[in-house]
Motif scaffolding. Sequence first.
Motif, PDB file in Angstrom:
ATOM      1  N   ALA A   1       0.946  -1.220   0.150  1.00 12.56           N
ATOM      2  CA  ALA A   1      -0.035   0.009  -0.244  1.00 12.56           C
ATOM      3  C   ALA A   1       0.861   1.273  -0.048  1.00 12.56           C
ATOM      4  CB  ALA A   1      -1.089  -0.176   1.252  1.00 12.56           C
ATOM      5  N   GLU A   2       1.893   1.154   0.849  1.00  6.81           N
ATOM      6  CA  GLU A   2       2.836   2.410   0.890  1.00  6.81           C
ATOM      7  C   GLU A   2       3.631   2.624  -0.665  1.00  6.81           C
ATOM      8  OE1 GLU A   2       5.434   1.691   4.147  1.00  6.81           O
ATOM      9  OE2 GLU A   2       3.777   1.956   5.707  1.00  6.81           O
ATOM     10  N   ALA A   3       3.642   1.607  -1.254  1.00  4.98           N
ATOM     11  CA  ALA A   3       4.364   1.585  -2.630  1.00  4.98           C
ATOM     12  C   ALA A   3       3.520   2.086  -3.722  1.00  4.98           C
ATOM     13  CB  ALA A   3       5.083   0.229  -2.780  1.00  4.98           C
ATOM     14  N   GLY A   4       2.170   2.183  -3.467  1.00  4.39           N
ATOM     15  CA  GLY A   4       1.248   2.672  -4.279  1.00  4.39           C
ATOM     16  C   GLY A   4       0.413   1.509  -4.984  1.00  4.39           C
ATOM     17  N   VAL A   5       0.773   0.414  -4.633  1.00  7.80           N
ATOM     18  CA  VAL A   5      -0.107  -0.620  -5.465  1.00  7.80           C
ATOM     19  C   VAL A   5      -1.517  -0.899  -5.204  1.00  7.80           C
ATOM     20  CG1 VAL A   5      -0.133  -3.252  -5.459  1.00  7.80           C
ATOM     21  CG2 VAL A   5       2.054  -2.262  -5.186  1.00  7.80           C
ATOM     22  N   ALA A   6      -2.275  -0.895  -6.138  1.00  5.33           N
ATOM     23  CA  ALA A   6      -3.724  -0.735  -6.372  1.00  5.33           C
ATOM     24  C   ALA A   6      -4.499  -1.380  -5.350  1.00  5.33           C
ATOM     25  CB  ALA A   6      -4.283  -0.588  -7.741  1.00  5.33           C
ATOM     26  N   SER A   7      -4.007  -2.732  -5.374  1.00  8.01           N
ATOM     27  CA  SER A   7      -4.838  -3.754  -4.544  1.00  8.01           C
ATOM     28  C   SER A   7      -3.738  -4.533  -3.536  1.00  8.01           C
ATOM     29  CB  SER A   7      -5.369  -4.912  -5.473  1.00  8.01           C
ATOM     30  OG  SER A   7      -4.651  -5.296  -6.553  1.00  8.01           O
ATOM     31  N   PRO A   8      -3.439  -3.806  -2.708  1.00  7.72           N
ATOM     32  CA  PRO A   8      -2.137  -4.387  -1.870  1.00  7.72           C
ATOM     33  C   PRO A   8      -2.627  -5.580  -1.223  1.00  7.72           C
ATOM     34  CG  PRO A   8      -3.132  -2.478  -0.646  1.00  7.72           C
ATOM     35  CD  PRO A   8      -3.742  -2.376  -2.192  1.00  7.72           C
ATOM     36  N   ARG A   9      -3.815  -5.718  -0.570  1.00  8.76           N
ATOM     37  CA  ARG A   9      -4.153  -7.098   0.351  1.00  8.76           C
ATOM     38  C   ARG A   9      -4.311  -8.036  -0.726  1.00  8.76           C
ATOM     39  NH1 ARG A   9      -7.639  -9.666   3.912  1.00  8.76           N
ATOM     40  NH2 ARG A   9      -7.140  -9.771   5.786  1.00  8.76           N
ATOM     41  N   VAL A  10      -4.940  -7.941  -1.763  1.00  6.35           N
ATOM     42  CA  VAL A  10      -5.175  -9.069  -2.830  1.00  6.35           C
ATOM     43  C   VAL A  10      -4.063  -9.590  -3.330  1.00  6.35           C
ATOM     44  CG1 VAL A  10      -6.054  -9.349  -5.208  1.00  6.35           C
ATOM     45  CG2 VAL A  10      -7.489  -8.207  -3.338  1.00  6.35           C
ATOM     46  N   ASP A  11      -3.137  -8.430  -3.812  1.00  7.94           N
ATOM     47  CA  ASP A  11      -1.647  -8.916  -4.228  1.00  7.94           C
ATOM     48  C   ASP A  11      -0.932  -9.682  -3.150  1.00  7.94           C
ATOM     49  OD1 ASP A  11      -2.744  -7.607  -6.224  1.00  7.94           O
ATOM     50  OD2 ASP A  11      -0.819  -6.463  -6.697  1.00  7.94           O
ATOM     51  N   ALA A  12      -0.689  -9.212  -1.767  1.00 13.49           N
ATOM     52  CA  ALA A  12      -0.111  -9.666  -0.835  1.00 13.49           C
ATOM     53  C   ALA A  12      -0.633 -11.319  -0.699  1.00 13.49           C
ATOM     54  CB  ALA A  12      -0.246  -9.088   0.427  1.00 13.49           C
ATOM     55  N   THR A  13      -1.776 -11.713  -0.740  1.00 12.24           N
ATOM     56  CA  THR A  13      -2.511 -12.889  -0.440  1.00 12.24           C
ATOM     57  C   THR A  13      -2.276 -13.678  -1.561  1.00 12.24           C
ATOM     58  OG1 THR A  13      -4.494 -11.620   0.968  1.00 12.24           O
ATOM     59  CG2 THR A  13      -4.562 -14.059   0.116  1.00 12.24           C
ATOM     60  N   GLU A  14      -2.537 -13.018  -2.761  1.00 13.21           N
ATOM     61  CA  GLU A  14      -1.768 -13.999  -3.957  1.00 13.21           C
ATOM     62  C   GLU A  14      -0.502 -14.397  -3.809  1.00 13.21           C
ATOM     63  OE1 GLU A  14      -2.510 -14.447  -8.662  1.00 13.21           O
ATOM     64  OE2 GLU A  14      -3.867 -13.305  -7.345  1.00 13.21           O
ATOM     65  N   LEU A  15       0.466 -13.441  -3.477  1.00 13.42           N
ATOM     66  CA  LEU A  15       1.769 -13.862  -3.422  1.00 13.42           C
ATOM     67  C   LEU A  15       2.217 -14.954  -2.531  1.00 13.42           C
ATOM     68  CD1 LEU A  15       3.396 -10.303  -3.786  1.00 13.42           C
ATOM     69  CD2 LEU A  15       3.680 -12.262  -5.342  1.00 13.42           C
ATOM     70  N   ALA A  16       1.341 -14.891  -1.442  1.00 13.21           N
ATOM     71  CA  ALA A  16       1.635 -15.846  -0.376  1.00 13.21           C
ATOM     72  C   ALA A  16       1.249 -17.216  -0.805  1.00 13.21           C
ATOM     73  CB  ALA A  16       0.779 -15.556   0.807  1.00 13.21           C
ATOM     74  N   ALA A  17       0.012 -17.437  -1.378  1.00 12.92           N
ATOM     75  CA  ALA A  17      -0.503 -18.559  -1.785  1.00 12.92           C
ATOM     76  C   ALA A  17       0.305 -19.089  -2.971  1.00 12.92           C
ATOM     77  CB  ALA A  17      -1.724 -18.366  -2.591  1.00 12.92           C
ATOM     78  N   PHE A  18       1.079 -18.259  -3.797  1.00  6.68           N
ATOM     79  CA  PHE A  18       2.095 -18.485  -4.646  1.00  6.68           C
ATOM     80  C   PHE A  18       3.523 -19.339  -3.947  1.00  6.68           C
ATOM     81  CE2 PHE A  18       5.815 -17.567  -7.471  1.00  6.68           C
ATOM     82  CZ  PHE A  18       5.500 -18.452  -8.530  1.00  6.68           C
ATOM     83  N   ALA A  19       3.808 -18.719  -3.036  1.00  6.75           N
ATOM     84  CA  ALA A  19       5.066 -19.112  -2.212  1.00  6.75           C
ATOM     85  C   ALA A  19       4.617 -20.444  -1.466  1.00  6.75           C
ATOM     86  CB  ALA A  19       5.417 -18.088  -1.345  1.00  6.75           C
ATOM     87  N   LEU A  20       3.520 -20.604  -1.195  1.00 12.67           N
ATOM     88  CA  LEU A  20       2.957 -21.960  -0.517  1.00 12.67           C
ATOM     89  C   LEU A  20       2.787 -22.952  -1.615  1.00 12.67           C
ATOM     90  CD1 LEU A  20       0.678 -20.254   2.196  1.00 12.67           C
ATOM     91  CD2 LEU A  20       2.996 -21.614   2.622  1.00 12.67           C
ATOM     92  N   GLY A  21       2.712 -22.657  -2.892  1.00  9.33           N
ATOM     93  CA  GLY A  21       2.441 -23.851  -3.783  1.00  9.33           C
ATOM     94  C   GLY A  21       0.750 -24.000  -3.915  1.00  9.33           C
ATOM     95  N   LEU A  22       0.126 -22.835  -3.776  1.00  6.89           N
ATOM     96  CA  LEU A  22      -1.358 -23.160  -3.629  1.00  6.89           C
ATOM     97  C   LEU A  22      -2.018 -22.439  -4.737  1.00  6.89           C
ATOM     98  CD1 LEU A  22      -2.144 -22.589   0.033  1.00  6.89           C
ATOM     99  CD2 LEU A  22      -1.763 -24.710  -1.023  1.00  6.89           C
TER     100      LEU A  22
END
Length: 312
Positions: free
Chosen positions: A31-52
């Motif tokens: 959010a501080e970096a100006g990403v439009a959907s910070p929580r959605v992106d953070a969640t998707e990155l976590a899913a990716f890192a977990l292989g989900l």
Amino acid sequence: MSAGAGDGGPGDSRGPLGVRDLVEGAARVLAEAGVASPRVDATELAAFALGLDRLDLVLAPAAPEGFASRYAELVERRRVREPLQHITGRTGFRYLTMVVEPGVFVPRPETEVVAQAAVDEAAHLASAGRRPVVVDLCTGAGGIAVSVASEVGGARVWAVDASPAAVALTARNAELAGADVAVQHGDVRDPGLLAELDGLVDVLVSNPPYIPPDAVPVDPEVRDHDPDLALYGGGADGLDVPRAVIAAAARLLAPGGLLVMEHAEVQDARARAAAEQTGAFTDVASRPDLTGRPRMLVARRIGAGGVKDSQP
């Protein structure tokens, strides 16, 4: 977000952080970096890192060993505005999970409305016992073409792009979806493109490049990562390539065939005028995107003798 955050090292009385805690921290960073959907992106990155495929934060698992460091690396890439889709190598488009790669335009949610218009028209013809012929020009990663082929039984679909990388990626996405799409390298400005289909196409759909040269995108994800070939439409108004799409539609569409083309919201009047000036179309209109902005040109090919075909 430091690579070791929440690792629970010596002197860290809090203990290791869970996945949910790390996602919340990453969302604040994005959010501080100006990403439009910070929580959605953070969640998707976590899913990716977990292989989900997806992650439900309410039921988030404990962070496995090494997850925090791996996740921090992914979040940092997104913080500097690398597209989420390039990091994960995938994106959703309608009912598809598509492969995306750097160098090929990333499909956007707003284009799903354009795909819907093409699907609806093709499905209408299929319900009447026809095998609709559909052409997707400037196909990019193939989202529209693969959607039509996947959703409309019996549809015969061609996808064309001037980028060899886009052609290869479309073929890959079609194969992954089990969709029958004829993928071809070609320039929409070529007057002989798909000449074997002249007058035989039922639906011609396109999301062409249409950005004017003086309207450089603000978002770094688009400006710095999408290829110029897929962004800038040529000419002072950005409509050189869209006009070529309209000309191709006038040649390829059968009487009563439908043209569906995405454009910028400020180009609706000029796009309609370009279609009307060919003398080949009737029912020329603009349709709104999901936010109500005029983002889509639709026009019906005039039938034989200048008479409108009876299709709706």
